[in-house]
Motif scaffolding. Sequence first.
Motif, PDB file in Angstrom:
ATOM      1  N   ALA A 150      24.598  16.969  38.672  1.00  0.00           N
ATOM      2  CA  ALA A 150      23.930  16.352  37.528  1.00  0.00           C
ATOM      3  C   ALA A 150      22.448  16.657  37.635  1.00  0.00           C
ATOM      4  O   ALA A 150      21.808  16.349  38.644  1.00  0.00           O
ATOM      5  N   ASN A 151      21.916  17.273  36.603  1.00  0.00           N
ATOM      6  CA  ASN A 151      20.518  17.656  36.564  1.00  0.00           C
ATOM      7  C   ASN A 151      19.754  16.681  35.675  1.00  0.00           C
ATOM      8  O   ASN A 151      20.301  16.163  34.702  1.00  0.00           O
ATOM      9  N   SER A 152      18.486  16.456  35.996  1.00  0.00           N
ATOM     10  CA  SER A 152      17.682  15.529  35.202  1.00  0.00           C
ATOM     11  C   SER A 152      17.264  16.106  33.854  1.00  0.00           C
ATOM     12  O   SER A 152      16.706  15.394  33.024  1.00  0.00           O
ATOM     13  N   SER A 153      17.532  17.384  33.648  1.00  0.00           N
ATOM     14  CA  SER A 153      17.269  18.010  32.356  1.00  0.00           C
ATOM     15  C   SER A 153      18.550  18.646  31.842  1.00  0.00           C
ATOM     16  O   SER A 153      19.483  18.908  32.609  1.00  0.00           O
ATOM     17  N   ALA A 154      18.603  18.895  30.549  1.00  0.00           N
ATOM     18  CA  ALA A 154      19.775  19.544  29.973  1.00  0.00           C
ATOM     19  C   ALA A 154      19.868  20.968  30.519  1.00  0.00           C
ATOM     20  O   ALA A 154      18.902  21.730  30.468  1.00  0.00           O
ATOM     21  N   VAL A 155      21.015  21.317  31.061  1.00  0.00           N
ATOM     22  CA  VAL A 155      21.176  22.642  31.669  1.00  0.00           C
ATOM     23  C   VAL A 155      22.653  22.987  31.739  1.00  0.00           C
ATOM     24  O   VAL A 155      23.515  22.110  31.845  1.00  0.00           O
ATOM     25  N   GLY A 156      22.962  24.250  31.645  1.00  0.00           N
ATOM     26  CA  GLY A 156      24.334  24.716  31.809  1.00  0.00           C
ATOM     27  C   GLY A 156      25.306  24.128  30.811  1.00  0.00           C
ATOM     28  O   GLY A 156      26.486  23.981  31.110  1.00  0.00           O
ATOM     29  N   GLY A 157      24.840  23.780  29.621  1.00  0.00           N
ATOM     30  CA  GLY A 157      25.721  23.212  28.605  1.00  0.00           C
ATOM     31  C   GLY A 157      25.933  21.720  28.733  1.00  0.00           C
ATOM     32  O   GLY A 157      26.592  21.113  27.884  1.00  0.00           O
ATOM     33  N   ALA A 158      25.388  21.114  29.768  1.00  0.00           N
ATOM     34  CA  ALA A 158      25.529  19.666  29.963  1.00  0.00           C
ATOM     35  C   ALA A 158      24.227  18.978  29.568  1.00  0.00           C
ATOM     36  O   ALA A 158      23.135  19.525  29.777  1.00  0.00           O
ATOM     37  N   PRO A 159      24.291  17.764  29.018  1.00  0.00           N
ATOM     38  CA  PRO A 159      23.067  17.030  28.690  1.00  0.00           C
ATOM     39  C   PRO A 159      22.360  16.572  29.949  1.00  0.00           C
ATOM     40  O   PRO A 159      22.928  16.605  31.052  1.00  0.00           O
ATOM     41  N   ALA A 160      21.115  16.152  29.803  1.00  0.00           N
ATOM     42  CA  ALA A 160      20.399  15.601  30.944  1.00  0.00           C
ATOM     43  C   ALA A 160      21.213  14.481  31.567  1.00  0.00           C
ATOM     44  O   ALA A 160      21.774  13.637  30.870  1.00  0.00           O
ATOM     45  N   TRP A 161      21.333  14.512  32.890  1.00  0.00           N
ATOM     46  CA  TRP A 161      22.052  13.534  33.698  1.00  0.00           C
ATOM     47  C   TRP A 161      23.570  13.571  33.507  1.00  0.00           C
ATOM     48  O   TRP A 161      24.278  12.738  34.042  1.00  0.00           O
ATOM     49  N   GLY A 162      24.048  14.556  32.778  1.00  0.00           N
ATOM     50  CA  GLY A 162      25.499  14.690  32.633  1.00  0.00           C
ATOM     51  C   GLY A 162      26.089  15.497  33.780  1.00  0.00           C
ATOM     52  O   GLY A 162      25.488  16.461  34.255  1.00  0.00           O
ATOM     53  N   TRP A 163      27.260  15.085  34.226  1.00  0.00           N
ATOM     54  CA  TRP A 163      27.935  15.837  35.284  1.00  0.00           C
ATOM     55  C   TRP A 163      28.465  17.157  34.721  1.00  0.00           C
ATOM     56  O   TRP A 163      28.918  17.214  33.587  1.00  0.00           O
ATOM     57  N   ARG A 164      28.419  18.190  35.516  1.00  0.00           N
ATOM     58  CA  ARG A 164      29.058  19.462  35.193  1.00  0.00           C
ATOM     59  C   ARG A 164      29.647  20.012  36.480  1.00  0.00           C
ATOM     60  O   ARG A 164      29.259  19.590  37.573  1.00  0.00           O
ATOM     61  N   PRO A 165      30.573  20.960  36.413  1.00  0.00           N
ATOM     62  CA  PRO A 165      31.178  21.477  37.639  1.00  0.00           C
ATOM     63  C   PRO A 165      30.146  22.162  38.531  1.00  0.00           C
ATOM     64  O   PRO A 165      29.244  22.845  38.046  1.00  0.00           O
ATOM     65  N   TYR A 166      30.298  21.944  39.829  1.00  0.00           N
ATOM     66  CA  TYR A 166      29.454  22.627  40.804  1.00  0.00           C
ATOM     67  C   TYR A 166      30.254  23.773  41.397  1.00  0.00           C
ATOM     68  O   TYR A 166      31.351  23.557  41.929  1.00  0.00           O
ATOM     69  N   THR A 167      29.727  24.975  41.301  1.00  0.00           N
ATOM     70  CA  THR A 167      30.492  26.163  41.671  1.00  0.00           C
ATOM     71  C   THR A 167      30.121  26.736  43.035  1.00  0.00           C
ATOM     72  O   THR A 167      30.624  27.782  43.419  1.00  0.00           O
ATOM     73  N   GLY A 168      29.237  26.061  43.764  1.00  0.00           N
ATOM     74  CA  GLY A 168      28.887  26.539  45.097  1.00  0.00           C
ATOM     75  C   GLY A 168      30.073  26.473  46.041  1.00  0.00           C
ATOM     76  O   GLY A 168      31.039  25.737  45.815  1.00  0.00           O
ATOM     77  N   ARG A 169      30.017  27.243  47.102  1.00  0.00           N
ATOM     78  CA  ARG A 169      31.148  27.319  48.028  1.00  0.00           C
ATOM     79  C   ARG A 169      31.369  26.020  48.785  1.00  0.00           C
ATOM     80  O   ARG A 169      32.477  25.705  49.188  1.00  0.00           O
ATOM     81  N   ASN A 170      30.305  25.267  49.009  1.00  0.00           N
ATOM     82  CA  ASN A 170      30.419  23.976  49.681  1.00  0.00           C
ATOM     83  C   ASN A 170      30.733  22.918  48.623  1.00  0.00           C
ATOM     84  O   ASN A 170      29.916  22.676  47.734  1.00  0.00           O
ATOM     85  N   PRO A 171      31.888  22.269  48.676  1.00  0.00           N
ATOM     86  CA  PRO A 171      32.250  21.308  47.628  1.00  0.00           C
ATOM     87  C   PRO A 171      31.428  20.026  47.631  1.00  0.00           C
ATOM     88  O   PRO A 171      31.487  19.248  46.691  1.00  0.00           O
ATOM     89  N   HIS A 172      30.647  19.809  48.694  1.00  0.00           N
ATOM     90  CA  HIS A 172      29.854  18.589  48.805  1.00  0.00           C
ATOM     91  C   HIS A 172      30.721  17.342  48.663  1.00  0.00           C
ATOM     92  O   HIS A 172      30.425  16.440  47.888  1.00  0.00           O
ATOM     93  N   ASP A 173      31.802  17.315  49.439  1.00  0.00           N
ATOM     94  CA  ASP A 173      32.639  16.118  49.483  1.00  0.00           C
ATOM     95  C   ASP A 173      32.461  15.375  50.803  1.00  0.00           C
ATOM     96  O   ASP A 173      33.143  14.392  51.056  1.00  0.00           O
ATOM     97  N   HIS A 174      31.519  15.853  51.624  1.00  0.00           N
ATOM     98  CA  HIS A 174      31.219  15.184  52.893  1.00  0.00           C
ATOM     99  C   HIS A 174      29.796  14.617  52.907  1.00  0.00           C
ATOM    100  O   HIS A 174      29.453  13.830  53.774  1.00  0.00           O
ATOM    101  N   HIS A 175      28.983  15.046  51.955  1.00  0.00           N
ATOM    102  CA  HIS A 175      27.666  14.431  51.788  1.00  0.00           C
ATOM    103  C   HIS A 175      27.185  14.638  50.360  1.00  0.00           C
ATOM    104  O   HIS A 175      27.657  15.523  49.653  1.00  0.00           O
ATOM    105  N   ILE A 176      26.258  13.789  49.938  1.00  0.00           N
ATOM    106  CA  ILE A 176      25.571  13.957  48.664  1.00  0.00           C
ATOM    107  C   ILE A 176      24.261  14.684  48.933  1.00  0.00           C
ATOM    108  O   ILE A 176      23.599  14.436  49.947  1.00  0.00           O
ATOM    109  N   HIS A 177      23.914  15.599  48.049  1.00  0.00           N
ATOM    110  CA  HIS A 177      22.643  16.313  48.135  1.00  0.00           C
ATOM    111  C   HIS A 177      21.740  15.809  47.014  1.00  0.00           C
ATOM    112  O   HIS A 177      22.155  15.735  45.854  1.00  0.00           O
ATOM    113  N   ILE A 178      20.505  15.467  47.361  1.00  0.00           N
ATOM    114  CA  ILE A 178      19.512  15.040  46.375  1.00  0.00           C
ATOM    115  C   ILE A 178      18.309  15.958  46.470  1.00  0.00           C
ATOM    116  O   ILE A 178      17.725  16.114  47.551  1.00  0.00           O
ATOM    117  N   SER A 179      17.939  16.596  45.350  1.00  0.00           N
ATOM    118  CA  SER A 179      16.700  17.362  45.270  1.00  0.00           C
ATOM    119  C   SER A 179      15.744  16.638  44.334  1.00  0.00           C
ATOM    120  O   SER A 179      16.154  16.128  43.285  1.00  0.00           O
TER     121      SER A 179
END
Length: 204
Positions: A150-179
């Motif tokens: 979820a990005n704080s701005s509209a990106v990748g076809g999703a609105p700001a703060w909307g969830w969209r699929p994450y396509t990175g190789r690490n599924p991030h099901d063992h930790h949350i990443h915050i930038s």
Amino acid sequence: MSGMTGDTESTEMVFPGGTTPETELAHEIGPTPDEDLHGDPDDPEPPRPMTEAGVANWRVAKCLLKLREQVNALAPSRSKASDGTIGDPSHQSRASDHNPWVLDTGIGVVTAMDVTHDARNGCDAGVLAEAIRSAADSRVKYVIWNRRIANSSAVGGAPAWGWRPYTGRNPHDHHIHISVKPDKAGYDSAAAWTLPASLATAGS
């Protein structure tokens, strides 16, 4: 912890370049260049990668230290096995918010943090992710959790703060990443984060 001053987690910690405390190291990224570096696939990279060795000193954004302080207070027995801020050598070879690429008076600032998912001990990363997303905190750049971003701005076809699929190789099901964003007023804000009274799994 070496370089730590003050009594609270949110107090600035400055480490010499080339010094990586084990407690701050972002783990679980492979050594090959095509591994997942916790990035937003739709977000432009910084102008150039900044490696840990490329700065005389580095520190973690104060707002992330504040967030970690709050999480630790809510779940004092949580596992920290997948916690991390500063990138490992794989991160350091490429652009990543886990690198101290933001410079503040000559000190590199790490603007990303991972928090371990440990629902058994009161830190459900899904609860934390939803709290950060629903609060729409202006400091946040994006969050990644359990194959979604979820990005704080509209990106990748999703609105700001909307969830969209994450396509990175690490599924991030063992930790949350915050930038967080590379703006000093935000990344060094000591304002408390809007979190629920508990980070335990809903209904538990």
